[in-house]
Design a protein around this motif. Sequence first.
Motif, PDB file in Angstrom:
ATOM      1  N   GLY A   8       0.824  -1.204   0.000  1.00 33.15           N
ATOM      2  CA  GLY A   8       0.000   0.000   0.000  1.00 33.15           C
ATOM      3  C   GLY A   8       0.854   1.247   0.000  1.00 33.15           C
ATOM      4  O   GLY A   8       1.760   1.380   0.829  1.00 33.15           O
ATOM      5  N   THR A   9       0.551   2.181  -0.901  1.00 34.89           N
ATOM      6  CA  THR A   9       1.404   3.356  -1.089  1.00 34.89           C
ATOM      7  C   THR A   9       0.750   4.650  -0.612  1.00 34.89           C
ATOM      8  O   THR A   9       1.189   5.735  -0.984  1.00 34.89           O
ATOM      9  CB  THR A   9       1.780   3.494  -2.579  1.00 34.89           C
ATOM     10  N   GLY A  10      -0.285   4.536   0.214  1.00 31.32           N
ATOM     11  CA  GLY A  10      -0.912   5.730   0.763  1.00 31.32           C
ATOM     12  C   GLY A  10      -0.153   6.258   1.967  1.00 31.32           C
ATOM     13  O   GLY A  10       0.950   5.787   2.299  1.00 31.32           O
ATOM     14  N   THR A  11      -0.748   7.220   2.637  1.00 31.66           N
ATOM     15  CA  THR A  11      -0.102   7.856   3.783  1.00 31.66           C
ATOM     16  C   THR A  11       0.256   6.853   4.871  1.00 31.66           C
ATOM     17  O   THR A  11       1.349   6.896   5.449  1.00 31.66           O
ATOM     18  CB  THR A  11      -1.023   8.949   4.361  1.00 31.66           C
ATOM     19  N   MET A  12      -0.657   5.941   5.157  1.00 30.90           N
ATOM     20  CA  MET A  12      -0.402   4.964   6.212  1.00 30.90           C
ATOM     21  C   MET A  12       0.698   3.981   5.802  1.00 30.90           C
ATOM     22  O   MET A  12       1.571   3.641   6.607  1.00 30.90           O
ATOM     23  CB  MET A  12      -1.683   4.214   6.563  1.00 30.90           C
ATOM     24  N   PRO A  34       3.972   0.823 -10.329  1.00 29.25           N
ATOM     25  CA  PRO A  34       5.410   0.905 -10.047  1.00 29.25           C
ATOM     26  C   PRO A  34       5.931   2.331  -9.923  1.00 29.25           C
ATOM     27  O   PRO A  34       6.756   2.626  -9.050  1.00 29.25           O
ATOM     28  CB  PRO A  34       6.038   0.177 -11.234  1.00 29.25           C
ATOM     29  N   ALA A  35       5.445   3.217 -10.771  1.00 30.19           N
ATOM     30  CA  ALA A  35       5.929   4.597 -10.728  1.00 30.19           C
ATOM     31  C   ALA A  35       5.535   5.266  -9.412  1.00 30.19           C
ATOM     32  O   ALA A  35       6.349   5.960  -8.785  1.00 30.19           O
ATOM     33  CB  ALA A  35       5.378   5.387 -11.913  1.00 30.19           C
ATOM     34  N   SER A  39       7.952   6.550  -6.297  1.00 30.08           N
ATOM     35  CA  SER A  39       7.890   7.961  -5.882  1.00 30.08           C
ATOM     36  C   SER A  39       7.744   8.117  -4.373  1.00 30.08           C
ATOM     37  O   SER A  39       7.910   9.213  -3.846  1.00 30.08           O
ATOM     38  CB  SER A  39       6.728   8.668  -6.587  1.00 30.08           C
ATOM     39  N   CYS A  40       7.420   7.023  -3.659  1.00 30.19           N
ATOM     40  CA  CYS A  40       7.251   7.084  -2.202  1.00 30.19           C
ATOM     41  C   CYS A  40       8.577   7.017  -1.445  1.00 30.19           C
ATOM     42  O   CYS A  40       8.602   7.260  -0.229  1.00 30.19           O
ATOM     43  CB  CYS A  40       6.366   5.932  -1.732  1.00 30.19           C
TER      44      CYS A  40
END
Length: 310
Positions: A8-12, A34-35, A39-40
């Motif tokens: 998971g690439t959200g804030t959490m 993937p991009a 970027s995270c």
Amino acid sequence: MSKVVVIGTGTMGIGIAAGFLAYGANTILLGRNPAKTTSCIEAIENCAASINPAWPQLGGALSTGSIADWSDWTNTDLVIESVSENLGLKRLIFSDLDQRLPSHIPIGSNTSGFPISDITASLPTAHRMFNTHYFMPAHIVPLVEVVLGKTSDPELAKTVCQLFQAHHKKPVLVKKDIPGFLANRIQHALMREVLSLVDEGIATPDDIDTAVRYSFGFRYAAVGPMTQKEISGWEGMALAAELIYPSLSNITAPPACVTNLVKSGKTGIAKGEGFKQWSPEEAAILKSNYEERLKAAFEVLKVAPDKEDH
């Protein structure tokens, strides 16, 4: 050295990954795009540095990959799912992990609402699956709730708790996946009362914030409510409860003061208005102050540690 996979690439997801990276874990962030996942990296490293500037010297590595293609589960200690709050999506992910991961690797879900038993229903390896519920901002707030589902292995849950402890988190083991788990049940009991007080015109939101922050909220950074009453004495609490409990709110739905805000789109600083208006500048200052105060509170919690911290 620990190895943790975060999905998971959200804030959490970023905050969870940062918390492990900050204290030396090899940390893998997986996403569908993937991009976006790549970027995270900067955000994760910045969050890690904000809680432990020395993290690069601890040897933990950060890498990213695709959920669909990732296959390196060697020496993995824990996998945590932290995608959007969609039960169908979470069930798909857990069903996939159930088949792809070696059966000894524990799997957690960061969901704040869905019981792990609902996410893992009928899965063959549901015994190694748990709620692993963080609180925002995930890299700063120490608590993680490890919640047992109907078939979760309690001994494996204890091992998961030990992993969190090794990375400077404060896990609690919740023995049944009741709605809201532990901390949110306590928090919502408080919110039901304070919102009722606002709705009835008894106090303003600002005065309620002040009353909580500078009384029992102030004390709770030192000890929790149970220990605080051990200090002050249960007899006083019991006598006060007999007077106060009958008048406490027992509403079963949010009061009008909240539902009216939600209906009008005034849901807080992200929308520029909740109970009060927020300019972008005011919102930025508030968020910055909030994180600094959380970090300061965490330093207070480390003073003369509790027995279980030794």
